[in-house]
Enzyme design. Structure first.
Site, short mmCIF file in Angstrom:
data_model
loop_
_atom_site.label_atom_id
_atom_site.label_comp_id
_atom_site.label_asym_id
_atom_site.label_seq_id
_atom_site.Cartn_x
_atom_site.Cartn_y
_atom_site.Cartn_z
CD GLU A 1 -83.94 -125.50 4.23
OE1 GLU A 1 -84.20 -124.61 3.42
OE2 GLU A 1 -82.99 -126.26 4.04
CG HIS B 1 -88.49 -123.93 0.36
ND1 HIS B 1 -89.76 -124.46 0.35
CD2 HIS B 1 -88.04 -124.01 1.63
CE1 HIS B 1 -90.07 -124.84 1.57
NE2 HIS B 1 -89.04 -124.59 2.37
#
Length: 161
Positions: free
Chosen positions: A81, A7
């Site tokens: 994550e 990201h």
């Protein structure tokens, strides 16, 4: 070809904080990175865009999907994550060296209150279908050029590259 990307930047990333399940938004640089990543992927024949459900990941995936002609983005919990537990939001520089060494040496080591890399990898790839050898022939055969996620080592280790 499978392309795994990280990201865009957040203020927490820029500040050197460990960032797992906490979900700060992309900062201005991270938004620019997401657009640039989308532009870099625009020439690819994108069939699917799968992302962690966290906002910073979703915004990055949205930029890729838009540049790829509006491919739908699929949020998948299995790609969330790594759970850093009590270490989420802690400055990386404040980690004791022995803790970092243990974490790097053992994919079954878990941060206090968190989740180990091995458990996270099996959530994404329960049948070990993505694990490949690290030699260039295997990387080429599977179309894997580069993988980076979180601190640049999680997906590399998960994928065996």
């Amino acid at each position: 070809m499978i392309v795994v990307v990280r990201h865009g930047r957040t203020a927490a990333n820029a500040g050197g904080l460990l960032l797992g399940r906490a979900d700060p938004p992309l900062d201005a640089e991270g938004a620019r990175q997401a657009v640039a990543l989308g532009a870099a992927c625009a020439g690819l024949d994108v069939a699917r865009v799968v992302t962690s459900p966290l906002g910073r990941c979703r915004r990055t995936a949205d930029a890729i999907a838009a540049a790829a002609g509006g491919v739908a983005v699929e949020a998948d919990e299995r790609w969330i994550e790594l759970d850093y537990g009590e270490l989420d939001g802690v400055p990386f520089a404040d980690l004791p060296a022995e803790l970092w060494s243990a974490w790097r040496a053992d994919i079954e080591w878990c941060p206090p209150g968190g989740r180990c890399e091995e458990a996270a990898r099996h959530a994404v790839d329960p049948d070990d279908r993505l694990v490949v050898r690290s030699d260039l022939e295997e990387r080429h055969r599977f179309g894997i050029d580069q993988a980076a996620h979180a601190h640049g080592w999680e997906s590399d280790r998960w994928l065996g590259i």
